[in-house]
Design a protein around this motif. Sequence first.
Motif, PDB file in Angstrom:
ATOM      1  N   LEU A 198      -7.697  -9.790  19.165  1.00  0.00           N
ATOM      2  CA  LEU A 198      -8.243  -9.686  17.900  1.00  0.00           C
ATOM      3  C   LEU A 198      -7.241  -9.071  16.768  1.00  0.00           C
ATOM      4  N   ALA A 199      -6.594  -8.252  17.328  1.00  0.00           N
ATOM      5  CA  ALA A 199      -5.848  -7.321  16.099  1.00  0.00           C
ATOM      6  C   ALA A 199      -4.877  -8.139  15.313  1.00  0.00           C
ATOM      7  N   PRO A 200      -4.044  -9.050  15.945  1.00  0.00           N
ATOM      8  CA  PRO A 200      -3.136  -9.862  15.185  1.00  0.00           C
ATOM      9  C   PRO A 200      -3.780 -10.848  14.388  1.00  0.00           C
ATOM     10  N   LEU A 201      -5.266 -11.174  14.617  1.00  0.00           N
ATOM     11  CA  LEU A 201      -5.949 -11.806  13.526  1.00  0.00           C
ATOM     12  C   LEU A 201      -6.075 -11.434  12.136  1.00  0.00           C
ATOM     13  N   VAL A 202      -5.802 -10.055  12.228  1.00  0.00           N
ATOM     14  CA  VAL A 202      -6.088  -9.377  10.924  1.00  0.00           C
ATOM     15  C   VAL A 202      -4.688  -8.959  10.539  1.00  0.00           C
ATOM     16  N   ALA A 203      -3.882  -8.349  11.393  1.00  0.00           N
ATOM     17  CA  ALA A 203      -2.812  -7.794  11.035  1.00  0.00           C
ATOM     18  C   ALA A 203      -1.585  -8.623  10.897  1.00  0.00           C
ATOM     19  N   GLY A 204      -1.552  -9.831  11.549  1.00  0.00           N
ATOM     20  CA  GLY A 204      -0.728 -11.074  11.163  1.00  0.00           C
ATOM     21  C   GLY A 204      -0.605 -11.483   9.985  1.00  0.00           C
ATOM     22  N   PRO A 205      -1.731 -11.892   9.485  1.00  0.00           N
ATOM     23  CA  PRO A 205      -1.390 -12.510   8.032  1.00  0.00           C
ATOM     24  C   PRO A 205      -1.045 -11.371   7.084  1.00  0.00           C
ATOM     25  N   ILE A 206      -1.802  -9.774   7.266  1.00  0.00           N
ATOM     26  CA  ILE A 206      -1.364  -8.776   6.461  1.00  0.00           C
ATOM     27  C   ILE A 206       0.072  -8.552   6.437  1.00  0.00           C
ATOM     28  N   GLY A 207       0.459  -8.553   7.820  1.00  0.00           N
ATOM     29  CA  GLY A 207       2.051  -8.157   8.128  1.00  0.00           C
ATOM     30  C   GLY A 207       3.124  -9.056   7.553  1.00  0.00           C
ATOM     31  N   ALA A 208       2.596 -10.373   7.581  1.00  0.00           N
ATOM     32  CA  ALA A 208       3.389 -11.486   7.024  1.00  0.00           C
ATOM     33  C   ALA A 208       3.769 -10.984   5.516  1.00  0.00           C
ATOM     34  N   ASN A 228      -7.970  -1.558  18.830  1.00  0.00           N
ATOM     35  CA  ASN A 228      -7.483  -2.760  18.039  1.00  0.00           C
ATOM     36  C   ASN A 228      -7.069  -2.185  16.708  1.00  0.00           C
ATOM     37  N   VAL A 229      -7.574  -0.855  16.333  1.00  0.00           N
ATOM     38  CA  VAL A 229      -6.793  -0.235  15.354  1.00  0.00           C
ATOM     39  C   VAL A 229      -5.372   0.091  15.292  1.00  0.00           C
ATOM     40  N   HIS A 275       3.804   0.086   3.360  1.00  0.00           N
ATOM     41  CA  HIS A 275       3.310   0.364   4.722  1.00  0.00           C
ATOM     42  C   HIS A 275       2.167   1.056   4.665  1.00  0.00           C
ATOM     43  N   ALA A 276       1.833   2.024   3.936  1.00  0.00           N
ATOM     44  CA  ALA A 276       0.697   2.695   3.874  1.00  0.00           C
ATOM     45  C   ALA A 276      -0.555   1.854   3.562  1.00  0.00           C
ATOM     46  N   ALA A 277      -0.389   0.842   2.573  1.00  0.00           N
ATOM     47  CA  ALA A 277      -1.344   0.225   2.134  1.00  0.00           C
ATOM     48  C   ALA A 277      -1.838  -0.903   3.454  1.00  0.00           C
ATOM     49  N   ALA A 278      -0.992  -1.304   3.971  1.00  0.00           N
ATOM     50  CA  ALA A 278      -1.054  -2.425   5.092  1.00  0.00           C
ATOM     51  C   ALA A 278      -1.662  -1.713   6.243  1.00  0.00           C
ATOM     52  N   PHE A 279      -1.050  -0.450   6.512  1.00  0.00           N
ATOM     53  CA  PHE A 279      -1.921   0.251   7.621  1.00  0.00           C
ATOM     54  C   PHE A 279      -3.475   0.240   7.377  1.00  0.00           C
ATOM     55  N   VAL A 280      -3.969   1.044   6.263  1.00  0.00           N
ATOM     56  CA  VAL A 280      -5.075   1.091   5.926  1.00  0.00           C
ATOM     57  C   VAL A 280      -5.848  -0.108   5.697  1.00  0.00           C
ATOM     58  N   LEU A 281      -5.391  -1.257   5.410  1.00  0.00           N
ATOM     59  CA  LEU A 281      -6.118  -2.425   5.122  1.00  0.00           C
ATOM     60  C   LEU A 281      -6.346  -2.907   6.352  1.00  0.00           C
ATOM     61  N   ALA A 289      -8.709  -0.924   8.682  1.00  0.00           N
ATOM     62  CA  ALA A 289     -10.004  -1.116   8.318  1.00  0.00           C
ATOM     63  C   ALA A 289     -10.540  -2.252   8.827  1.00  0.00           C
ATOM     64  N   LEU A 290      -9.667  -3.407   8.570  1.00  0.00           N
ATOM     65  CA  LEU A 290     -10.350  -4.679   9.056  1.00  0.00           C
ATOM     66  C   LEU A 290     -10.368  -5.009  10.391  1.00  0.00           C
TER      67      LEU A 290
END
Lengths: 459, 501
Positions: free
Chosen positions: A69-79, A134-135, A97-103, A106-107
Motif C-alpha cells: 500500500l505505501a508505494p501506491l502513495v509514496a511512489g508517485p510523490i517520490g518520483a 505504512n507510514v 524531503h520534509a514536504a514529501a515526508f509529511v504528504l 499523511a496519505l
Amino acid sequence: MIAGPVAERRPGGALLRPIGTFAGAIAVVAGPWLVSIAALALITIHMEPVMGRAAVEDMRLTVVYAFCLAPLVAGPIGAVAARRVGAGPVGEAHRVHAAAFVLSGALSAALAALVAWALGIAPLELGLAFVFLNVAASQLWITFALLGALRAHRHLVSAFAAGMCAALICVLAIAGRAPSVELLVWTFTGGILLSCALSSFAIRTRGAEPPGLLSALRALTADLGRERHLAFGVLCAIAGVWIDKWVLWLGPEGIRSAAGFMHYAPYDSAMFVAHMTVVPTLAALHLFHDGVLAPQIARFRAALAAGATHRHLSRTLVGAVQATWSGIFSILVFQGALTACFILAVPMLAMLVDLGHDQMQMLRTGLVATFLHCAMFLSCTIILLTGRVRHFLVVQGSFLALNGAASVAILLVSGGGAGGFLAASLLGSVAAFVVAYRALARFDYVTLLAENTGLFARP
Amino acid sequence: MSPNAEADVCLVVEGCYPFISGGVSSWLDWLIRTQPDRSFALVALTADDRDRDRAFELPPNVVRFQSVGLEARTARPGLREPDMDGAALAGILHGILVGGELDAFDALIAFLAAPIFRRPFAQLSAPAPPTPADLMSSETAWTALVECYGQIAPSAAFADFFWAWRNLVGGLVSVMAAPLPPARTYHAISTGYAGLVAARAARETGRPAVITEHGIYTNERRIDLVMADWIADHVETGLAGDAQRADVRDFYMAAFEAFARIAYEATARITTLYGANQSFQRALGAREDRLRVIPNGIALERFAHIRPAPKDRPTVALIGRVVPIKDIEAYVAAARIVRDAVPDVRILVIGPTDEEPDYDALCRRRVTELGLEDTVEFTGRVDIADYLPLVDVLTLTSISEAQPLVILEAGAAGIPCVATDVGSCREIIEGAPDESPRLGLAGRVAPPMDAAAIAAGIVALIGDADERRRCGEVMRARVKTYFTSELSAARYGALYDELIA
C-alpha cells in the motif's frame, strides 16, 4: 558494453571487477528488499516456534500489505520529488524531503486506515501498528527516491542494512518474552524508521537552508499537479504489479488470516519467487543507465547546445539508438537465459520453498510473465528517459487495466493463476517497445518540440 | 462596438498603435480621426498575448478592435497525430519563407482549410481543419521543419534554426489562424506580418487590400538583424566568403523579404511617404502600377503663425528623443565645431531624455568632455510650439527616418533645416525630383554620422541671415503646397473611395 565506464571505477582484476560491479548494482537496486526479506525470514524462523504459525503469518502479511500500500502513495510523490531534487539546487533536497515526508506519511496513514477498516483488521492495536508501519514504509520509499536522485546509493544501502539489523536484534531480544504480533510489527517499524533517520543525514548535509514546511508543501503539491502524468503513471505501474494478487485475494479462493488480512498463499509464494528472479535485470539496468544511457542522452544534448547541424545530430542519435537497443537486447538475453534456467529448475525451487504441484505451474507461468514484464519495464525506462511521460502513463494504465481484467476473467474461467499477468505483460511489452522505439528514434523531435513544455500554453 | 459589423476599412498594424506612442502610432490616430465618416476595424499584432496598456484612446469610428499575439504558444499536441503530408507542408512553407510565392501562400490557405483525420483510430473523431498546434508541434510539422532546414540552411546550428523557425512560422501561423474582421478593404501599415494579414484577407475575402509603408519594414529588420547579438553565427564562410552557406541570420532576412513579396503581390495599392522609398518596393517585386506616394501632413494652422522671437544668441535645435537612432552624439560633436565658428551659439536638444538613460548619460558626458556645458542644453519633454520661435536652424541627425514630422512642423514656421540624408529628408529640403515648379533649397543635407558635414551645414545657415530667411520661406512654401494634413487626409480618402468602389 552494459556497464560502460562505471565498471572501471571498481578495483580488482579483469574477472572480479565486473562481478564486483554487478554485485554492487544488485545491492543498490535490491539491497533494501533483500535485507528486509532476510530479516523477515529470520524473524519467521525464530518466532514461529514461540508465537505460532498464525501469528507469524499475520506479522508477515502486515509487512506485505504495508509494502504493497505505501508505494501506491509514496511512489508517485517520490518520483515527482526526485525529479525536483535532481533538477534543482543543492538546498532543494532538504526542502522537498520534509514536504514529501509529511504528504506521503499523511496519505499513507489514511489509505492504511481505510484498508484496515474495510478488511476489519483486529485487534485495534494491530491495526494501529499496521497504519504506522505504512507510514514508515512510505517514508522509506521517499528516502529511496531522493537518495537515488542524489546518487547516494551506498548511504542508502548502509542505512537500510543498519536499520534492519537493529530491528532484527530487537526482535531476537524480545523473542523469549512471547511478544504479541503488534509488538513485532512495531519493532519492524522501528527498524525502518531508523533506516530513514540514518538516510536523512545524507539529505540534510546536502542542503543548507531549513525548510519552510508550508511553502515546501505548496511547492510539492504544485509539482504534483504539473507532473500529474508521471505521478499517475507511477501509480499505475505499481498497482499493475499488484492487481493480479488483489484479484485473487478478494476472489472466492482468498483466505482471511487470523487478523483479517486477505491473501492467497499458493499464488503469493509462487509469484514472489518469480518476481525475485528479475533482480539481475534491475541491476543490469542500473549499470546500463549510468554507464551508457545517460551519457548517450547527455552527448546528444551537448551536441545540440554546441550548435551542431542536423546531420551531426542525426549521427549522434543513430549512435545512441544503436547503443541503447543493443544494451537492452543484451540485458534481455541475459535475463531470458536466467529465466530459462529457473524454469528448468522449477522442481528444485519448489522443493526449496515448499511449493505444491499447482504452484509449480503457476511459477512457470509467473517466470515467463515476469520476464515479459521486465522487458516492458526496460522499454518504459527508455520512454521516461526520452521524456514521453504521457505515453508512459498510457502504457502503464493499459497494463493495469489489462492485468486486472485478464486476472478476473481467468479467475472466473479457470479459478486463478498467473495467466492474466502473462497476457498483460506480453501485450504491454510489445506496446512499450513500439512506443520506446519511436520515442528514441525521434529523440530530436521529442526533445525540441513534443516534450518541450516551455513552448506550450498552459491549459 | 459591434463585433459583427462590417467596417469600411480594417487597419492592420504591427507593434505600435494603440499600445506604443510614437510617430507611426500618432499618424494612425490622425488617419482614423481625419476620416470621421468611415468606420474602422483595427487588428493590432503584438509580440505575445499579454495584456497591454493603451497609449491611445480609440476614436469613436473604430467599430471593432482585436489584438493578435504573434508568439507561437500553442496547445500541447495530443497523443493522436494529425494525418497531414509533411512534404507538402514543407514545400508550401519553403515557397512562402524563401520564395515569397503567392501561390504557396494560397496553398497554405487551402491547407489550413482542408479537414484532416487523426491517427491512430481515425474513426474516433470527425475530420476537422488542422490547428495551430498541428502546424507547429506535430511530427508532420517537424518533418517540414527538417526538410526546410536541409534546403535553406543545412550548415547552420540546428537549434538556432529551430528557434528562428518557431518565431517566423509561429508568427505566420498566428496571422493565418486569427479571425479576420469583416471589412470592405484591408489596410496594412507595413509589410511583415501585417502585410500577410492584408494579403490573406484579400485572397480569402476577395476584398481589395492596400499597404502603406512609412519606413521600409525589410530595411528596418535588416538593421535589427545585423545588430542583433542574440543571433549567433555558426557557419564558417572562410576567406572565400561562401555566400551559398546560409546562416540563421540570412534565413530571417530572406523570410522578411519573402513576406514583403507576398504582400506586394496580393495587394491592390502600395503607398509610401516619399518617392525614394519606392525603389526598395520595386526591388522586392512591387508592380509599378500599384505604387503611390502619399506624403505625411501636418496641421498647418498650429505652426504657420509662428514668427521668430527676439533672442540674444543664435540658436540651433534638434527636436527628438534622446535615443541612439537620433544620433545625438553626432549632434554634440557637430555642436563643438559650430561653437568654434560661432562662439555664442546656443545648441538645444528638445525632447524626452528618459527613454534610454544610458544613452542620455553618454551624450551628457560628451557635452562635458567637449567643454560645451555653456552651449548645449537638454530641455526634456516640452511643447515644441513654445520653443520654435527661438530656433534659427532646426537640425536632424538621425541614422534612420521615414518622413519626420518635426521638419515639416518647423518648416511650417519658416525655420530652415539641416538634416542627414535618410528617409525623405532630402526630398523635403531639396524638393522631390518631380517637384514642379522647383521651389528651391530649404536647408542643407549631410551624410549621416558626419559631424563635420552637419556642422558645415549649420554654420552656412547660422552665419547668413539672408540665406536662412530664403531657405525658411522655401520650406514654408513647400510644406503648405505638399505636406498639409488636409492634403494627406484627402489623398487617403480618395484611396479608400477607389478601393471600396
